[in-house]
Scaffold this motif. Structure first.
Motif, PDB file in Angstrom:
ATOM      1  N   GLU A   1       0.826  -1.184   0.000  1.00 22.07           N
ATOM      2  CA  GLU A   1       0.000   0.000   0.000  1.00 22.07           C
ATOM      3  C   GLU A   1       0.872   1.251   0.000  1.00 22.07           C
ATOM      4  O   GLU A   1       1.929   1.297   0.601  1.00 22.07           O
ATOM      5  N   THR A   8      -6.652   6.078   5.351  1.00 24.97           N
ATOM      6  CA  THR A   8      -7.951   5.410   5.357  1.00 24.97           C
ATOM      7  C   THR A   8      -8.147   4.681   6.684  1.00 24.97           C
ATOM      8  O   THR A   8      -7.197   4.382   7.396  1.00 24.97           O
ATOM      9  N   GLY A   9      -9.376   4.428   7.017  1.00 24.74           N
ATOM     10  CA  GLY A   9      -9.673   3.685   8.234  1.00 24.74           C
ATOM     11  C   GLY A   9      -9.777   4.586   9.449  1.00 24.74           C
ATOM     12  O   GLY A   9      -9.638   5.805   9.381  1.00 24.74           O
ATOM     13  N   GLU A  67     -11.798   5.106   1.771  1.00 29.09           N
ATOM     14  CA  GLU A  67     -12.077   3.747   1.325  1.00 29.09           C
ATOM     15  C   GLU A  67     -13.586   3.585   1.211  1.00 29.09           C
ATOM     16  O   GLU A  67     -14.329   3.972   2.121  1.00 29.09           O
ATOM     17  N   ASP A  68     -14.042   3.014   0.096  1.00 28.81           N
ATOM     18  CA  ASP A  68     -15.485   2.797  -0.030  1.00 28.81           C
ATOM     19  C   ASP A  68     -15.870   1.480   0.653  1.00 28.81           C
ATOM     20  O   ASP A  68     -15.017   0.782   1.211  1.00 28.81           O
ATOM     21  N   ALA A  70     -16.608  -1.325  -0.483  1.00 29.50           N
ATOM     22  CA  ALA A  70     -15.998  -2.518  -1.071  1.00 29.50           C
ATOM     23  C   ALA A  70     -14.496  -2.607  -0.773  1.00 29.50           C
ATOM     24  O   ALA A  70     -13.834  -3.558  -1.191  1.00 29.50           O
ATOM     25  N   GLY A  71     -13.944  -1.614  -0.086  1.00 31.72           N
ATOM     26  CA  GLY A  71     -12.521  -1.628   0.249  1.00 31.72           C
ATOM     27  C   GLY A  71     -11.636  -0.997  -0.802  1.00 31.72           C
ATOM     28  O   GLY A  71     -10.413  -1.072  -0.720  1.00 31.72           O
ATOM     29  N   ILE A  73      -9.746   1.976  -2.484  1.00 34.45           N
ATOM     30  CA  ILE A  73      -9.211   3.254  -2.017  1.00 34.45           C
ATOM     31  C   ILE A  73      -9.503   4.331  -3.053  1.00 34.45           C
ATOM     32  O   ILE A  73      -9.198   4.181  -4.232  1.00 34.45           O
TER      33      ILE A  73
END
Length: 186
Positions: A1, A8-9, A67-68, A70-71, A73
């Protein structure tokens, strides 16, 4: 990543603060560097580019990745512009500052290192832009590794630009007395 994916997160705010602090420190560095070097006709260009690179970091913090459901980015355009501004501004800033350092006997010993750091950063920006960043690039899946390899030499986790520039400076910087003497003379 990619390093920016740390935004994110639930703990993404930590990376945003990292970008803000790094951006403010980069801006302070640019201002201090400009004030610590003798004035030259085009002397403001290098520190100005370094200042703009700090603003790029603030922009990257202001437009964090997300992040949506569905994961996937999501990368806002403001973040991409901020990151590009940081990397390109740093590289070009160091190249231009190296010429100003070369004219000052107090800083001449690090001018070559600064030039090399800027060139390495510029090449890294071009290589990353062509082979790593685009989603269909051959090394895209290794983008995070690419970024971390560039930062690896730095004990404080900063960029390779800082690492290449700061490593040879230990013991090569003018003393605080010479800075204050030159400030009094201005």
């Amino acid at each position: 990543e990619q390093v920016s994916a740390l935004e994110t997160g639930g703990n993404g705010w930590i990376q945003q603060i990292n970008f803000v602090v790094f951006g403010l420190l980069t801006i302070a560095f640019a201002v201090g560097l400009h004030r610590g070097l003798p004035v030259t006709p085009a002397g403001i260009a290098g520190p100005a580019l370094l200042l703009v690179s700090g603003i790029g970091l603030l922009l990257a913090a202001g437009f964090p990745l997300s992040e949506d459901a569905a994961g996937v980015i999501l990368r806002p355009v403001g973040h991409i512009v901020g990151g590009s501004t940081f990397f390109l501004g740093s590289a070009l800033g160091l190249i231009i500052v190296s010429r100003r350092l070369a004219r000052d006997p107090r800083w001449r010993s690090i001018a070559g290192y600064t030039l090399v750091a800027g060139i390495v950063a510029l090449v890294g920006f071009a290589v990353g832009g062509a082979l790593v960043v685009p989603d269909d690039a051959p090394l895209h899946d290794s983008a995070g590794l690419y970024q971390r390899m560039r930062a690896w030499p730095s004990p404080h986790g900063g960029s390779y630009v800082e690492s290449v520039w700061s490593w040879p400076m230990r013991g090569a910087l003018p003393s605080a007395t010479s800075w204050t003497d030159s400030a009094r003379a201005s």
